[in-house]
Design an enzyme around this catalytic site. Structure first.
Site, PDB file in Angstrom:
ATOM      1  CG  HIS A   1      13.245  -0.260  28.333  1.00 33.74           C
ATOM      2  ND1 HIS A   1      12.572  -1.412  28.649  1.00 33.74           N
ATOM      3  CD2 HIS A   1      13.120  -0.118  27.005  1.00 33.74           C
ATOM      4  CE1 HIS A   1      12.083  -1.956  27.550  1.00 33.74           C
ATOM      5  NE2 HIS A   1      12.399  -1.177  26.519  1.00 33.74           N
ATOM      6  CD  GLU A   2      13.404   3.352  25.083  1.00 37.27           C
ATOM      7  OE1 GLU A   2      14.055   3.055  24.054  1.00 37.27           O
ATOM      8  OE2 GLU A   2      12.271   2.878  25.325  1.00 37.27           O
TER       9      GLU A   2
ATOM     10  N   GLY B   1       2.196   3.727  -4.840  1.00 41.71           N
ATOM     11  CA  GLY B   1       1.870   4.518  -6.023  1.00 41.71           C
ATOM     12  C   GLY B   1       1.173   3.755  -7.132  1.00 41.71           C
TER      13      GLY B   1
ATOM     14  N   PRO C   1       0.833  -1.205   0.000  1.00 39.13           N
ATOM     15  CG  PRO C   1      -0.706  -1.526   1.715  1.00 39.13           C
ATOM     16  CD  PRO C   1       0.541  -2.091   1.126  1.00 39.13           C
TER      17      PRO C   1
ATOM     18  CG  ASP D   1      11.093  -3.787  23.604  1.00 34.51           C
ATOM     19  OD1 ASP D   1      10.695  -3.206  22.585  1.00 34.51           O
ATOM     20  OD2 ASP D   1      11.655  -3.229  24.555  1.00 34.51           O
TER      21      ASP D   1
HETATM   22  P1  ADP Z   1      -1.426   2.694  -3.709  1.00 26.25           P
HETATM   23  O1  ADP Z   1      -2.501   2.762  -4.721  1.00 26.25           O
HETATM   24  O2  ADP Z   1      -0.245   1.866  -4.129  1.00 26.25           O
HETATM   25  O3  ADP Z   1      -1.865   2.334  -2.327  1.00 26.25           O
HETATM   26  P2  ADP Z   1      -1.298   5.487  -4.195  1.00 26.25           P
HETATM   27  O4  ADP Z   1      -1.073   5.489  -5.649  1.00 26.25           O
HETATM   28  O5  ADP Z   1      -2.692   5.741  -3.737  1.00 26.25           O
HETATM   29  O6  ADP Z   1      -0.785   4.144  -3.545  1.00 26.25           O
HETATM   30  O7  ADP Z   1      -0.294   6.515  -3.535  1.00 26.25           O
HETATM   31  C1  ADP Z   1      -0.707   7.432  -2.568  1.00 26.25           C
HETATM   32  C2  ADP Z   1       0.040   8.728  -2.717  1.00 26.25           C
HETATM   33  O8  ADP Z   1       1.421   8.561  -2.447  1.00 26.25           O
HETATM   34  C3  ADP Z   1      -0.009   9.280  -4.113  1.00 26.25           C
HETATM   35  O9  ADP Z   1      -1.146  10.048  -4.310  1.00 26.25           O
HETATM   36  C4  ADP Z   1       1.262  10.111  -4.181  1.00 26.25           C
HETATM   37  O10 ADP Z   1       1.036  11.385  -3.648  1.00 26.25           O
HETATM   38  C5  ADP Z   1       2.202   9.389  -3.280  1.00 26.25           C
HETATM   39  N1  ADP Z   1       3.115   8.519  -4.051  1.00 26.25           N
HETATM   40  C6  ADP Z   1       3.200   7.183  -3.985  1.00 26.25           C
HETATM   41  N2  ADP Z   1       4.157   6.708  -4.792  1.00 26.25           N
HETATM   42  C7  ADP Z   1       4.689   7.773  -5.412  1.00 26.25           C
HETATM   43  C8  ADP Z   1       5.735   7.938  -6.392  1.00 26.25           C
HETATM   44  N3  ADP Z   1       6.412   6.891  -6.886  1.00 26.25           N
HETATM   45  N4  ADP Z   1       6.018   9.184  -6.809  1.00 26.25           N
HETATM   46  C9  ADP Z   1       5.342  10.241  -6.307  1.00 26.25           C
HETATM   47  N5  ADP Z   1       4.361  10.157  -5.402  1.00 26.25           N
HETATM   48  C10 ADP Z   1       4.028   8.937  -4.942  1.00 26.25           C
HETATM   49 ZN    ZN Z   2      12.003  -1.298  24.494  1.00 28.87          ZN
END
Ligand code: ADP
Ligand code: ZN
Length: 610
Positions: free
Chosen positions: A425-426, A208, A205, A501
């Protein structure tokens, strides 16, 4: 329901208006004085009255001199009763012209009937509007079958071209062919080439996929129809299929064009998998898509582009020749791609001069295009909130952490004891990461709560990595356990802060054994069939494809890996105890330590020998 109330209000206001107009007119006709009945009696006795018109509860009296007046009486009373009651002289009464208009006047009717009529009217109007809105819903239900495809026409204002899609070079190269086909189909048909019909875009996801599909439409200057697979799956069986039909019908009318189906895995899962539920519906929808695509004749100029991040669950029927036989993979962007994507998205954003997009790209491994776009947006918001006109590098770095780990929660005040525990911890995480040669260098340590975490240690790889060795993984687990180990070492017991963790460390150890074949005892094979099933929206993982005995062995191996890593972490923390204490002191004083401040305490990180 809202519209019902609105309708009702409209009706009510109209009614009030009408009533107001009525009373205005009926009042306007009467300029006469209203007098009491005793005045009338006196006038009759004095023989001043010429004419009486009796209308309902009113008597309109015209005197001999021409004036008029109105006398009210009770509705039931007749004039003759009045004559009797007041002992009027019959002779004098006889000389008066008497007209009876009673019970015919509009006012009388309104007065008598309206009180009964109004509730009745209101109720019937109410019922009418109720029925109407129910019908409205019904007719909407009838329209479910029509596709909700959004068409983005030729003259679409913010047309996307390949220029706006940064990185993904191979994918663009591949899709240029599709653009060419949409523009000059005869070039291909003259050579007898079978034209592509379906392209499958594969990628996580935010990489692009939608953007790229739109860019193909933009480059070819054709309309773009988009629809999401999850929209197909409605509650009624058969709706999905009819939506598909409708979508393709619309598209055929405006060919050449592109149909984009997002999340095709929502309908295109392997048939027969999944328990119960709506897979009938999915099957029908999927079948309809296949039927439509098979039905394209050689000169149908439509390309179907589908996107998914789960190619493994797709039905093989989708992937056959003549269907989605082209597969284009969109990788997560590497360093150079990230810089290029950032460049695309800073176009309309005023940046301060010191901002180096390269440094931003270095700090954002694993970010997708969508993450990067979101990051710059957050940075712009941050700058705007501070009333600045340009975005600084600091804004961007702050936003990176926000995108990665959720917003800082300064309001979650830790008690001083909790603060001390968090600091150890950190510092433990940071120290073990620093002294494990293969682990990523520490970028920042903080004991400010952020998202779910009480504090955090940010590590960043020096370069993009695609492969990991077993040693690296063991070190990674050691770093994950370091917080726990440090707490135990200093305080003798651990807190709930280490839960996530431990979960991640255990998950990683299991993967080493069952997926990566990194256990010497269990050998080079995978365990567990990851074919997934969806039941009530939850994924039930893993079919066991191994015996009880192996399961026990796996458990033992996981513990071995964890013990080994914990031992490593413990060794480092014991050996570098004074560094740990110094880091904790600094952390408690400053709350966050940048890389440089941390390295002032512990020295520069040793380079891993290649
Ligand atoms: P997907 O459909 O793979 O989930 P999207 O195409 O909806 O992702 O991407 C969401 C947004 O992320 C786009 O509208 C754009 O603004 C940005 N984005 C993602 N990939 C690119 C890319 N290769 N170049 C420029 N912008 C990108
Ligand atoms: Zn931790």
């Amino acid at each position: 329901m809202k519209s019902l109330i609105k309708n009702f209000l409209i009706f009510f206001t109209t009614f009030l208006l009408i009533a107001a107009v009525f009373s205005f007119f009926s009042g306007a006709g009467r300029k006469s004085e209203i007098v009491g009945i005793d005045t009338l009696v006196a006038q009759i006795n004095n023989q001043e009255v010429g004419k009486i018109v009796i209308a309902g509860s009113e008597m309109q009296v015209t005197l001999k001199q021409g004036q008029t007046e109105v006398v009210k009486k009770e509705i039931g009373d007749t004039f003759s009763q009045i004559v009797k009651n007041f002992n009027l002289d019959p002779v004098k009464v006889a000389s008066i012209k008497i007209e009876v208009k009673s019970d015919e006047g509009l006012n009388y009717w309104l007065g008598a009937i309206l009180p009964f009529l109004i509730p009745f009217l209101l109720i019937s109007v109410f019922i009418y509007f109720m029925l109407r809105s129910v019908q409205g819903a019904n007719s909407k239900a009838m329209m479910f079958g029509q596709s909700q495809a959004k068409e983005i026409g030729r003259e679409f204002k913010d047309k996307v071209t390949f220029k706006e899609v940064a990185g993904v070079k191979e994918a663009k190269e591949e899709l240029k062919e599709v653009v060419e086909f949409l523009k000059n189909p005869q070039k291909f048909s003259e050579l007898g080439a079978r034209t592509p019909r379906g392209v499958l875009l594969l990628g996580s996801p935010g990489t692009g996929k939608t953007l790229l599909a739109r860019a193909v439409a933009g480059e070819a200057e054709v309309p773009f129809f988009s629809l999401s697979g999850s929209e197909f799956v409605e509650m009624f069986v058969g709706v999905g299929a009819s939506r598909v039909r409708d979508l393709f019908r619309k598209a055929k009318k405006s060919a050449p064009c592109i149909i984009f189906i997002d999340e095709i895995d929502a309908v295109g899962r392997k048939r027969g998998s999944g328990l119960g539920g709506s897979h009938d519906e999915r099957e029908q929808t999927l079948n309809q898509i296949l039927v439509e695509m098979d039905g394209f004749d050689p000169n149908t100029n439509i390309i179907v582009i589908a996107a998914t991040n789960r190619p493994d669950v797709l039905d093989p029927a989708l992937l056959r020749p003549g269907r989605f036989d082209r597969r284009v993979i969109l990788d997560e962007p590497d360093l150079a791609d990230r810089e290029a994507i950032l460049k695309v998205h800073v176009k309309k954003k005023p940046l301060s001069k010191e901002v180096s997009l390269k440094r931003v790209a270095e700090r954002t491994p694993g970010f997708t295009g969508a993450d990067l776009a979101n990051l710059l947006n957050e940075a712009a918001i941050l700058a705007a909130m501070k009333n600045r006109k340009i975005i600084s590098l600091e804004d961007i770095f702050k936003s990176i952490e926000k995108v990665m780990m959720g917003p800082e929660r300064k309001s979650r005040i830790l008690s001083s004891k909790e603060k001390r525990i968090t600091a150890y911890h950190e510092a433990g995480h940071a120290l073990v990461a620093h002294f494990s040669s293969l682990a990523d260098p520490v970028q920042k340590i903080s004991i400010i709560a952020r998202g779910q975490a009480g504090g955090y240690t940010l590590k960043l790889p020096l370069e993009d990595k695609h492969m990991y060795s077993k040693t690296e993984y063991v070190e990674e687990i050691a770093v994950l356990l370091a917080g726990y180990v440090a707490e135990k070492e200093i305080f003798g017991e651990v807190t709930t802060g280490a839960t996530s963790d431990l979960r991640r460390a255990t998950g990683l150890a299991r993967k080493l054994i069952t997926d990566y074949g990194m256990s010497d005892n269990l050998g080079p094979r995978t365990y567990g069939d990851k074919e997934e099933m969806i039941f009530l929206g939850r994924e039930i993982h893993e079919q066991r494809d191994y015996s009880e005995k192996i399961a026990e062995q796996i458990d033992r191996e996981i513990s071995n890996f964890i013990d080994l890593a914990a031992l490593k972490a413990k060794g480092i923390i014991k050996a570098k105890r004074d560094f740990l204490e110094k880091t904790v002191v600094e952390l408690l004083a400053k709350e966050t330590l940048e890389k440089e401040e941390f390295e002032k305490i512990v020295g520069e990180k040793a380079k891993a020998e290649a």
